[in-house]
Design an enzyme around this catalytic site. Structure first.
Site, PDB file in Angstrom:
ATOM      1  N   ASP A 184      56.273 -12.642  -2.914  1.00  0.00           N
ATOM      2  CA  ASP A 184      55.163 -11.853  -2.386  1.00  0.00           C
ATOM      3  C   ASP A 184      54.959 -12.264  -0.927  1.00  0.00           C
ATOM      4  OD1 ASP A 184      52.950 -10.079  -2.671  1.00  0.00           O
ATOM      5  OD2 ASP A 184      51.618 -11.734  -3.118  1.00  0.00           O
TER       6      ASP A 184
ATOM      7  N   ASP B 203      52.306 -12.241 -15.429  1.00  0.00           N
ATOM      8  CA  ASP B 203      51.063 -12.142 -16.205  1.00  0.00           C
ATOM      9  C   ASP B 203      49.968 -11.356 -15.511  1.00  0.00           C
ATOM     10  OD1 ASP B 203      50.514 -14.161 -14.191  1.00  0.00           O
ATOM     11  OD2 ASP B 203      48.739 -14.660 -15.358  1.00  0.00           O
TER      12      ASP B 203
HETATM   13  P1  5GP Z   1      54.080 -15.926  -2.884  1.00  0.00           P
HETATM   14  O1  5GP Z   1      53.956 -17.376  -2.572  1.00  0.00           O
HETATM   15  O2  5GP Z   1      55.401 -15.325  -2.571  1.00  0.00           O
HETATM   16  O3  5GP Z   1      52.947 -15.133  -2.298  1.00  0.00           O
HETATM   17  O4  5GP Z   1      53.723 -15.839  -4.403  1.00  0.00           O
HETATM   18  C1  5GP Z   1      54.562 -15.666  -5.427  1.00  0.00           C
HETATM   19  C2  5GP Z   1      53.773 -15.801  -6.702  1.00  0.00           C
HETATM   20  O5  5GP Z   1      52.594 -14.990  -6.700  1.00  0.00           O
HETATM   21  C3  5GP Z   1      54.608 -15.301  -7.845  1.00  0.00           C
HETATM   22  O6  5GP Z   1      55.396 -16.323  -8.373  1.00  0.00           O
HETATM   23  C4  5GP Z   1      53.561 -14.809  -8.810  1.00  0.00           C
HETATM   24  O7  5GP Z   1      53.132 -15.862  -9.613  1.00  0.00           O
HETATM   25  C5  5GP Z   1      52.404 -14.353  -7.934  1.00  0.00           C
HETATM   26  N1  5GP Z   1      52.428 -12.889  -7.740  1.00  0.00           N
HETATM   27  C6  5GP Z   1      52.650 -12.231  -6.600  1.00  0.00           C
HETATM   28  N2  5GP Z   1      52.594 -10.895  -6.789  1.00  0.00           N
HETATM   29  C7  5GP Z   1      52.337 -10.710  -8.095  1.00  0.00           C
HETATM   30  C8  5GP Z   1      52.187  -9.537  -8.920  1.00  0.00           C
HETATM   31  O8  5GP Z   1      52.281  -8.367  -8.513  1.00  0.00           O
HETATM   32  N3  5GP Z   1      51.962  -9.767 -10.245  1.00  0.00           N
HETATM   33  C9  5GP Z   1      51.851 -11.012 -10.773  1.00  0.00           C
HETATM   34  N4  5GP Z   1      51.628 -11.107 -12.077  1.00  0.00           N
HETATM   35  N5  5GP Z   1      51.996 -12.122 -10.024  1.00  0.00           N
HETATM   36  C10 5GP Z   1      52.243 -11.982  -8.709  1.00  0.00           C
END
Ligand code: 5GP
Length: 176
Positions: A103, A159
């Site tokens: 993300d 989730d």
């Molecule tokens: P980042 O550090 O890249 O922002 O975050 C990644 C983490 O955010 C993922 O491993 C997940 O746990 C959570 N995450 C980001 N987007 C989503 C989404 O659309 N749905 C869910 N369930 N988790 C997300």
């Protein structure tokens, strides 16, 4: 809990698992002369990694990590904490981080650097889903299942309030 009409299938099981099999084949070709260790980021990456591992044909090992989520993005310092570290040394190993979704990129940017500092020979990222429009920190994603729009997704490990991880497809929550 969500009502049934609040969620919509985004990627069905067949499409998902065909793509995961392709990734497994690609990884097996790319690492043909090496052994890899897959590092699963729990809990979200678990179902993806288990499915992916079934189509990997080279010697491999697995280890598991739990990282804290950074919580409210508005007040986030981008800090990620390790709640469960690796069981084995990664010195000299070729690592493949297996994640559910990238993300902002904060989690994987942190984790890649951490693993390299601990002495890994190489670190690459394999993610089931990628939301590039949300990126805040650049990360190099070597293997990605699907690029998706900025929707909140669940299922296949992902989730919504800890539920729905067991769905055999990826769905998104419809905007009200
Ligand atoms: P980042 O550090 O890249 O922002 O975050 C990644 C983490 O955010 C993922 O491993 C997940 O746990 C959570 N995450 C980001 N987007 C989503 C989404 O659309 N749905 C869910 N369930 N988790 C997300």
């Amino acid at each position: 809990m969500l009502r049934e009409d609040q969620i919509e299938v985004m990627i069905d099981q067949e499409k998902l698992e065909n793509r995961i099999a392709e990734l497994g084949k690609q990884i097996s070709e790319d690492y043909a002369d090496r052994e890899i260790e897959m590092i699963c980021v729990l809990k979200g990456g678990a179902m993806f990694m288990m499915q992916l591992a079934k189509s990997v044909t080279i010697p491999m090992t697995m280890d598991f990590m739990v990282l804290s989520s950074y919580g409210n993005e508005l007040i986030s310092s981008g800090e990620v904490k390790i709640k469960k570290d690796l069981d084995e040394s990664i010195e000299g190993k070729h690592l493949l981080i297996v994640e559910d979704i990238v993300d902002t990129g904060r989690t994987l940017s942190f984790l890649s650097n951490y693993l390299l500092k601990k002495g890994a020979a190489s670190v690459q990222i394999c993610t089931m889903l990628d939301k590039p429009s949300r990126r805040v920190v650049p990360v190099e994603v070597k293997y990605r299942g699907f690029e998706i729009q900025d929707e909140f997704v669940l299922g296949y490990g992902l989730d919504y309030g800890q539920r729905y991880r067991n769905l055999p497809y990826v769905a998104y929550v419809k905007q009200a």
